[in-house]
Design an enzyme around this catalytic site. Sequence first.
Site, PDB file in Angstrom:
ATOM      1  N   MET A 104      -1.884   2.884   8.117  1.00 49.03           N
ATOM      2  CA  MET A 104      -1.983   2.001   6.957  1.00 49.03           C
ATOM      3  C   MET A 104      -1.435   0.621   7.295  1.00 49.03           C
ATOM      4  O   MET A 104      -0.380   0.492   7.915  1.00 49.03           O
ATOM      5  CB  MET A 104      -1.214   2.587   5.777  1.00 49.03           C
ATOM      6  CG  MET A 104      -1.862   3.816   5.174  1.00 49.03           C
ATOM      7  SD  MET A 104      -0.992   4.362   3.682  1.00 49.03           S
ATOM      8  CE  MET A 104      -2.007   5.787   3.250  1.00 49.03           C
TER       9      MET A 104
ATOM     10  N   LYS B 136       5.252   1.992  12.312  1.00 46.72           N
ATOM     11  CA  LYS B 136       3.977   1.426  12.761  1.00 46.72           C
ATOM     12  C   LYS B 136       4.206   0.185  13.614  1.00 46.72           C
ATOM     13  O   LYS B 136       3.562   0.003  14.649  1.00 46.72           O
ATOM     14  CB  LYS B 136       3.079   1.074  11.574  1.00 46.72           C
ATOM     15  CG  LYS B 136       1.696   0.578  12.036  1.00 46.72           C
ATOM     16  CD  LYS B 136       0.823   0.157  10.881  1.00 46.72           C
ATOM     17  CE  LYS B 136       1.196  -1.195  10.356  1.00 46.72           C
ATOM     18  NZ  LYS B 136       0.830  -2.284  11.333  1.00 46.72           N
ATOM     19  N   ASP B 137       5.103  -0.678  13.189  1.00 42.30           N
ATOM     20  CA  ASP B 137       5.494  -1.841  13.995  1.00 42.30           C
ATOM     21  C   ASP B 137       6.681  -1.415  14.862  1.00 42.30           C
ATOM     22  O   ASP B 137       7.828  -1.807  14.612  1.00 42.30           O
ATOM     23  CB  ASP B 137       5.846  -3.016  13.093  1.00 42.30           C
ATOM     24  CG  ASP B 137       4.656  -3.480  12.274  1.00 42.30           C
ATOM     25  OD1 ASP B 137       3.773  -4.131  12.841  1.00 42.30           O
ATOM     26  OD2 ASP B 137       4.610  -3.176  11.066  1.00 42.30           O
TER      27      ASP B 137
ATOM     28  N   HIS C  33       0.857  -1.184   0.000  1.00 44.65           N
ATOM     29  CA  HIS C  33       0.000   0.000   0.000  1.00 44.65           C
ATOM     30  C   HIS C  33       0.893   1.233   0.000  1.00 44.65           C
ATOM     31  O   HIS C  33       2.133   1.120  -0.114  1.00 44.65           O
ATOM     32  CB  HIS C  33      -0.954  -0.014   1.190  1.00 44.65           C
ATOM     33  CG  HIS C  33      -0.293  -0.251   2.514  1.00 44.65           C
ATOM     34  ND1 HIS C  33       0.601   0.637   3.080  1.00 44.65           N
ATOM     35  CD2 HIS C  33      -0.365  -1.300   3.385  1.00 44.65           C
ATOM     36  CE1 HIS C  33       1.026   0.181   4.238  1.00 44.65           C
ATOM     37  NE2 HIS C  33       0.468  -1.001   4.460  1.00 44.65           N
ATOM     38  N   GLU C  34       0.304   2.405   0.136  1.00 42.51           N
ATOM     39  CA  GLU C  34       1.064   3.649   0.045  1.00 42.51           C
ATOM     40  C   GLU C  34       2.163   3.732   1.099  1.00 42.51           C
ATOM     41  O   GLU C  34       3.219   4.335   0.865  1.00 42.51           O
ATOM     42  CB  GLU C  34       0.127   4.848   0.184  1.00 42.51           C
ATOM     43  CG  GLU C  34      -0.805   5.067  -0.990  1.00 42.51           C
ATOM     44  CD  GLU C  34      -1.731   6.260  -0.757  1.00 42.51           C
ATOM     45  OE1 GLU C  34      -1.286   7.224  -0.107  1.00 42.51           O
ATOM     46  OE2 GLU C  34      -2.876   6.210  -1.213  1.00 42.51           O
TER      47      GLU C  34
ATOM     48  N   GLN D 185       6.947 -16.269  11.663  1.00 42.09           N
ATOM     49  CA  GLN D 185       6.490 -15.224  12.579  1.00 42.09           C
ATOM     50  C   GLN D 185       4.998 -15.296  12.848  1.00 42.09           C
ATOM     51  O   GLN D 185       4.442 -14.433  13.528  1.00 42.09           O
ATOM     52  CB  GLN D 185       6.873 -13.839  12.055  1.00 42.09           C
ATOM     53  CG  GLN D 185       6.150 -13.387  10.813  1.00 42.09           C
ATOM     54  CD  GLN D 185       6.756 -12.119  10.230  1.00 42.09           C
ATOM     55  OE1 GLN D 185       7.897 -12.134   9.744  1.00 42.09           O
ATOM     56  NE2 GLN D 185       6.019 -11.017  10.273  1.00 42.09           N
TER      57      GLN D 185
ATOM     58  N   SER E  98      -1.688  -3.740   5.752  1.00 42.44           N
ATOM     59  CA  SER E  98      -2.260  -4.722   4.835  1.00 42.44           C
ATOM     60  C   SER E  98      -3.474  -5.412   5.440  1.00 42.44           C
ATOM     61  O   SER E  98      -4.353  -5.889   4.720  1.00 42.44           O
ATOM     62  CB  SER E  98      -1.195  -5.762   4.470  1.00 42.44           C
ATOM     63  OG  SER E  98      -0.087  -5.148   3.850  1.00 42.44           O
TER      64      SER E  98
ATOM     65  N   GLY F 293       9.131   0.839   8.742  1.00 48.55           N
ATOM     66  CA  GLY F 293       8.158   1.803   9.227  1.00 48.55           C
ATOM     67  C   GLY F 293       8.038   1.754  10.740  1.00 48.55           C
ATOM     68  O   GLY F 293       8.254   0.714  11.370  1.00 48.55           O
TER      69      GLY F 293
ATOM     70  N   HIS G 125       4.023   1.282   2.182  1.00 51.23           N
ATOM     71  CA  HIS G 125       5.185   0.545   1.672  1.00 51.23           C
ATOM     72  C   HIS G 125       5.925   1.356   0.608  1.00 51.23           C
ATOM     73  O   HIS G 125       7.167   1.385   0.588  1.00 51.23           O
ATOM     74  CB  HIS G 125       4.745  -0.788   1.062  1.00 51.23           C
ATOM     75  CG  HIS G 125       4.199  -1.772   2.041  1.00 51.23           C
ATOM     76  ND1 HIS G 125       2.873  -2.118   2.078  1.00 51.23           N
ATOM     77  CD2 HIS G 125       4.804  -2.489   3.022  1.00 51.23           C
ATOM     78  CE1 HIS G 125       2.678  -3.016   3.032  1.00 51.23           C
ATOM     79  NE2 HIS G 125       3.830  -3.252   3.621  1.00 51.23           N
TER      80      HIS G 125
END
Length: 282
Positions: free
Chosen positions: A188, A153-154, A37-38, A64, A190, A151, A40
């Site tokens: 964002m 986010k994680d 997505h954007e 994982q 997946s 990123g 990435h």
Amino acid sequence: MSQVAVFETVKAMREAVAAWHAAGEKVALVPTMGALHEGHIALVTEAQKHARRVIVSIFVNPTQFAPHEDFKKYPRTFDSDRAQLEAANADAIYFPAVEEMYPPGFASRVLLLGPAAVGLEDRFRPTHFEGVATVCCKLFTQSKADFAVFGEKDYQQLKVVTRMAHDLDLGIEIVPLATFRETDGLAMSSRNRYLSADERALAPTLHRVMQALAARIRNDDPLFQAVADAQTEIITAGFELDYLEARHADTLAPVTSRADGPIRLLIAARLGATRLIDNIGV
């Protein structure tokens, strides 16, 4: 737009990287599991600021995922991914089969402590970071890249991978990039495609509540009470909350006030069958 090369083996990727390095070109790696997505593509754009050549790995890593998690249904959209990466002028895709990454007899794992053992994601997914670290260690050594872009986010994953790369002298610099968000604040991911229309409308509540919590902490409200109020608000809104915590932004250790150092708020919560994670700095 340029046609992107696709490497399916370590040998093919290493030959290309060796040629790039011989020409004096830096190489950056963007590790992904596909379903791009954007956010990435923003990682690719950031990688291009650091290196002349950019490789994007697409590998849904089985080690994982816990047995009850969504490995089999995790979206696999290679044709769309490749089109997006060609439009972004990425140089190559590393697209290995499971057997290339984990050949018969594979028996090694990366043992983790530090930010991988702080009672956040590791409390709910105890084998997750071992799988992440093992595959990232392999990707770093397979690609021989100079940089890898992750990123925020994680966020716990970012800290785990950064610590591992440093501790094991892997010779790669980890570059963080701020979380990309939808216009309503939802991070964002997946996995957002799993949300129903009603769930998608509710999902931005996580970011809104964290923003309000960060404001209270900056205002020197008692931290424990502020966090408890935010947790209650998330649960009342209809989420199943795994955690919402204030942690030290570097070590992820628990904090009791702003005096303990820079603070990161981290959250994981479920809406229906979808687990959402997010974080922000204070």
